[in-house]
Design a protein around this motif. Sequence first.
Motif, PDB file in Angstrom:
ATOM      1  N   LEU A 116     -57.042  -0.142  39.145  1.00 23.08           N
ATOM      2  CA  LEU A 116     -57.891  -0.128  37.952  1.00 23.08           C
ATOM      3  C   LEU A 116     -57.123  -0.492  36.681  1.00 23.08           C
ATOM      4  CD1 LEU A 116     -60.033   3.031  38.709  1.00 23.08           C
ATOM      5  CD2 LEU A 116     -60.745   0.641  38.823  1.00 23.08           C
ATOM      6  N   LYS A 117     -55.823  -0.276  36.701  1.00 21.91           N
ATOM      7  CA  LYS A 117     -54.990  -0.571  35.546  1.00 21.91           C
ATOM      8  C   LYS A 117     -54.797  -2.076  35.342  1.00 21.91           C
ATOM      9  CE  LYS A 117     -51.053   1.359  36.195  1.00 21.91           C
ATOM     10  NZ  LYS A 117     -49.790   2.106  36.245  1.00 21.91           N
ATOM     11  N   GLN A 118     -54.921  -2.837  36.390  1.00 21.54           N
ATOM     12  CA  GLN A 118     -54.660  -4.276  36.340  1.00 21.54           C
ATOM     13  C   GLN A 118     -55.844  -5.016  35.715  1.00 21.54           C
ATOM     14  OE1 GLN A 118     -51.694  -5.473  37.400  1.00 21.54           O
ATOM     15  NE2 GLN A 118     -51.084  -3.423  38.032  1.00 21.54           N
ATOM     16  N   ASP A 119     -55.540  -5.889  34.759  1.00 18.42           N
ATOM     17  CA  ASP A 119     -56.582  -6.726  34.165  1.00 18.42           C
ATOM     18  C   ASP A 119     -56.954  -7.878  35.090  1.00 18.42           C
ATOM     19  OD1 ASP A 119     -56.887  -5.271  31.846  1.00 18.42           O
ATOM     20  OD2 ASP A 119     -55.276  -6.349  30.815  1.00 18.42           O
ATOM     21  N   ASN A 120     -55.943  -8.499  35.660  1.00 17.20           N
ATOM     22  CA  ASN A 120     -56.162  -9.621  36.549  1.00 17.20           C
ATOM     23  C   ASN A 120     -55.381  -9.333  37.835  1.00 17.20           C
ATOM     24  OD1 ASN A 120     -56.880 -12.047  37.627  1.00 17.20           O
ATOM     25  ND2 ASN A 120     -55.534 -13.287  36.337  1.00 17.20           N
ATOM     26  N   LEU A 121     -55.985  -8.609  38.738  1.00 19.48           N
ATOM     27  CA  LEU A 121     -55.327  -8.166  39.961  1.00 19.48           C
ATOM     28  C   LEU A 121     -54.984  -9.353  40.850  1.00 19.48           C
ATOM     29  CD1 LEU A 121     -54.522  -5.559  41.450  1.00 19.48           C
ATOM     30  CD2 LEU A 121     -56.710  -5.684  42.621  1.00 19.48           C
ATOM     31  N   LYS A 122     -53.729  -9.398  41.263  1.00 17.57           N
ATOM     32  CA  LYS A 122     -53.248 -10.453  42.150  1.00 17.57           C
ATOM     33  C   LYS A 122     -52.715  -9.818  43.418  1.00 17.57           C
ATOM     34  CE  LYS A 122     -51.998 -13.480  38.404  1.00 17.57           C
ATOM     35  NZ  LYS A 122     -51.268 -13.086  37.241  1.00 17.57           N
ATOM     36  N   LYS A 123     -52.543 -10.637  44.428  1.00 20.94           N
ATOM     37  CA  LYS A 123     -52.020 -10.161  45.694  1.00 20.94           C
ATOM     38  C   LYS A 123     -50.668  -9.484  45.478  1.00 20.94           C
ATOM     39  CE  LYS A 123     -50.917 -11.721  50.331  1.00 20.94           C
ATOM     40  NZ  LYS A 123     -50.837 -12.858  51.233  1.00 20.94           N
ATOM     41  N   ASN A 124     -50.476  -8.359  46.121  1.00 22.59           N
ATOM     42  CA  ASN A 124     -49.226  -7.583  46.095  1.00 22.59           C
ATOM     43  C   ASN A 124     -48.944  -6.883  44.773  1.00 22.59           C
ATOM     44  OD1 ASN A 124     -48.747  -8.373  48.751  1.00 22.59           O
ATOM     45  ND2 ASN A 124     -47.523 -10.126  48.119  1.00 22.59           N
ATOM     46  N   ASP A 125     -49.909  -6.813  43.852  1.00 19.19           N
ATOM     47  CA  ASP A 125     -49.676  -6.113  42.590  1.00 19.19           C
ATOM     48  C   ASP A 125     -49.456  -4.616  42.792  1.00 19.19           C
ATOM     49  OD1 ASP A 125     -49.660  -8.287  40.943  1.00 19.19           O
ATOM     50  OD2 ASP A 125     -51.703  -8.020  40.193  1.00 19.19           O
ATOM     51  N   CYS A 126     -50.167  -4.015  43.700  1.00 20.04           N
ATOM     52  CA  CYS A 126     -50.062  -2.575  43.948  1.00 20.04           C
ATOM     53  C   CYS A 126     -49.601  -2.311  45.381  1.00 20.04           C
ATOM     54  CB  CYS A 126     -51.400  -1.902  43.692  1.00 20.04           C
ATOM     55  SG  CYS A 126     -51.958  -2.048  41.992  1.00 20.04           S
TER      56      CYS A 126
END
Length: 65
Positions: free
Chosen positions: A33-43
Amino acid sequence: MEAVTRARKRFRQYPVIFAKCSKEASVYASCVLKQDNLKKNDCLAEFHGFKNCLRKTAVDLKTKI
């Protein structure tokens, strides 16, 4: 029909497994939820923590996911 019975028994354990990993699920959800533009492997680290908790809990309950 024995396979169906075992599957139903396994599915009944899912809420218990998820409840025991609520802390890890919360950490992973917060990261997503913190990510504005979620990309692969971000979390990825948070996801692996959640996944490992689910697996460990399933083993402890003598079931599988």
